[in-house]
Write a protein that holds these residues in place. Sequence first.
Motif, PDB file in Angstrom:
ATOM      1  N   UNK A 137      31.231  42.370  46.183  1.00 28.31           N
ATOM      2  CA  UNK A 137      31.108  41.659  44.920  1.00 28.31           C
ATOM      3  C   UNK A 137      29.717  41.122  44.654  1.00 28.31           C
ATOM      4  N   UNK A 138      29.608  40.423  43.543  1.00 29.68           N
ATOM      5  CA  UNK A 138      28.314  39.938  43.065  1.00 29.68           C
ATOM      6  C   UNK A 138      27.791  38.751  43.869  1.00 29.68           C
ATOM      7  N   UNK A 139      28.687  38.104  44.615  1.00 30.80           N
ATOM      8  CA  UNK A 139      28.265  36.937  45.389  1.00 30.80           C
ATOM      9  C   UNK A 139      28.314  35.662  44.578  1.00 30.80           C
ATOM     10  N   UNK A 140      29.344  35.533  43.751  1.00 31.23           N
ATOM     11  CA  UNK A 140      29.472  34.386  42.849  1.00 31.23           C
ATOM     12  C   UNK A 140      30.651  33.522  43.273  1.00 31.23           C
ATOM     13  N   UNK A 141      30.440  32.204  43.334  1.00 34.56           N
ATOM     14  CA  UNK A 141      31.513  31.242  43.543  1.00 34.56           C
ATOM     15  C   UNK A 141      32.029  30.823  42.174  1.00 34.56           C
ATOM     16  N   UNK A 142      33.310  31.062  41.910  1.00 37.66           N
ATOM     17  CA  UNK A 142      33.834  30.843  40.560  1.00 37.66           C
ATOM     18  C   UNK A 142      33.587  29.438  40.048  1.00 37.66           C
ATOM     19  N   UNK A 143      33.740  28.441  40.904  1.00 36.36           N
ATOM     20  CA  UNK A 143      33.572  27.063  40.439  1.00 36.36           C
ATOM     21  C   UNK A 143      32.140  26.602  40.392  1.00 36.36           C
TER      22      UNK A 143
ATOM     23  N   UNK B 167      38.472  36.097  43.183  1.00 33.72           N
ATOM     24  CA  UNK B 167      37.468  35.245  43.817  1.00 33.72           C
ATOM     25  C   UNK B 167      37.020  35.830  45.150  1.00 33.72           C
ATOM     26  N   UNK B 168      37.969  36.394  45.899  1.00 30.99           N
ATOM     27  CA  UNK B 168      37.624  37.027  47.171  1.00 30.99           C
ATOM     28  C   UNK B 168      36.796  38.284  46.939  1.00 30.99           C
ATOM     29  N   UNK B 169      37.200  39.097  45.951  1.00 28.58           N
ATOM     30  CA  UNK B 169      36.476  40.339  45.671  1.00 28.58           C
ATOM     31  C   UNK B 169      35.052  40.072  45.175  1.00 28.58           C
ATOM     32  N   UNK B 170      34.805  38.913  44.604  1.00 25.77           N
ATOM     33  CA  UNK B 170      33.456  38.563  44.140  1.00 25.77           C
ATOM     34  C   UNK B 170      32.508  38.229  45.290  1.00 25.77           C
ATOM     35  N   UNK B 171      33.054  37.989  46.470  1.00 22.63           N
ATOM     36  CA  UNK B 171      32.199  37.670  47.599  1.00 22.63           C
ATOM     37  C   UNK B 171      31.361  38.887  47.997  1.00 22.63           C
ATOM     38  N   UNK B 172      30.161  38.639  48.447  1.00 22.24           N
ATOM     39  CA  UNK B 172      29.223  39.722  48.765  1.00 22.24           C
ATOM     40  C   UNK B 172      29.759  40.629  49.868  1.00 22.24           C
TER      41      UNK B 172
ATOM     42  N   UNK C 117      28.540  44.398  40.726  1.00 18.93           N
ATOM     43  CA  UNK C 117      29.287  43.522  41.620  1.00 18.93           C
ATOM     44  C   UNK C 117      30.314  42.658  40.910  1.00 18.93           C
ATOM     45  N   UNK C 118      30.386  42.766  39.575  1.00 18.35           N
ATOM     46  CA  UNK C 118      31.454  42.068  38.859  1.00 18.35           C
ATOM     47  C   UNK C 118      32.796  42.700  39.220  1.00 18.35           C
ATOM     48  N   UNK C 119      33.888  42.013  38.900  1.00 17.50           N
ATOM     49  CA  UNK C 119      35.212  42.412  39.398  1.00 17.50           C
ATOM     50  C   UNK C 119      36.205  42.570  38.253  1.00 17.50           C
ATOM     51  N   UNK C 120      36.991  43.648  38.318  1.00 20.89           N
ATOM     52  CA  UNK C 120      38.138  43.847  37.432  1.00 20.89           C
ATOM     53  C   UNK C 120      39.410  43.737  38.267  1.00 20.89           C
ATOM     54  N   UNK C 121      40.345  42.895  37.831  1.00 22.12           N
ATOM     55  CA  UNK C 121      41.658  42.787  38.473  1.00 22.12           C
ATOM     56  C   UNK C 121      42.698  43.227  37.443  1.00 22.12           C
ATOM     57  N   UNK C 122      43.380  44.334  37.729  1.00 22.78           N
ATOM     58  CA  UNK C 122      44.323  44.908  36.758  1.00 22.78           C
ATOM     59  C   UNK C 122      45.757  44.564  37.156  1.00 22.78           C
TER      60      UNK C 122
END
Length: 371
Positions: free
Chosen positions: A155-161, A146-151, A261-266
């Motif tokens: 990241x893409x600038x997306x709020x997960x909820x 969620x943090x990595x998605x922040x602009x 800006x999408x995120x991969x968490x491995x």
Amino acid sequence: MRVGTVREIKNHEYRVGLTPESARELVAHGHEVWVESGAGLGIGASDGDYAQSGAFIQPDAKTVFDGCEMIVKVKEPQAVERAMLRQGQVLYTYLHLAPDPEQTKELVESGVTAIAYETVTGPGNSLPLLKPMSQVAGRMSIQAGATALQKATGGRGVLLGGVPGVLPGKVLIIGGGVVGFNAAQMAVGMGADVTILDRDPEVLERLDNHFEGRAKTRFSNRAVVQQMVCESELVIGAVLVPGASAPKLVTREMLGCMKPGSVLVDVAIDQGGCFETSRPTTHAEPIYVVDGIVHYCVANMPGAVARTSTYALNNVTLPHALRIADLGWKEALKANPHLAAGLNVHEGKVTYEAVARDLGYEYTPVSEVLA
């Protein structure tokens, strides 16, 4: 037995192998505990706390390594620590050897008896010493994603909820085991659009029943992985092959269809990672970008929440530590086949089949070592 624990030196690793309470238990069993000065500071445990538990505080790691018959750690020994190991000594910690040929080589050369938390088994082929850290890492994966998605972090600038009138972010979780389940709990709780992939129909049924439609489930195959990766804004890699290198399920080619800006968490990075473009990162520099896709591949995620992680880990590792100290490693392993499954290296021999296969060593069954 003289049992020692040292300050962890991996980048931003704040956990410790023994809590003061664990040290007290070992002392109550008649053992001597040596603790490197400052080892517990990352969890808020002072040298005084250990001394009150009956442990002896030592000035440095070398003193502990030189003087103790068993070393209890959290993370795999770093190169400087491996140089201090010796034949006849027991090392009890996480190892993750399959993707780490250098560590394996030096453990083999040292002659140490190395018991890996991650391959100790439990009833029903469970991995009880890995489970609490998998729970922590699964929950942290959504937080980190969620943090990595922040602009501001690329990241893409997306709020997960999402918010009223705006769709939530799409989360894909590859693997429905302990990590995947805990990641799904967090993502669902945040209001994300969650899909979980797995190849075991029983796992999919259990997840479907638990989430009651709040998370979708799909059977995993190459076509489904590619489709869902392309559609998702956060992908959590949560696959595990016990003791072996993780399979590469997401290829670099697949990144081309993802939204920038999408995120991969491995979360599988300790076992080599399940994304083709994964490489280990640290809490100091947790993310990097490949083809416009943000990667988070921290190899010791639970170290960031060190106090919670250490106490959760000690709850499951201490009983075996007591057994090894009370009986000696060989009798302890003979008495408990689940603990015997944790033996990865002994006196120059690789005793875990998946590690031997992945790294090209001759495999020596544990039964031969214990005979």
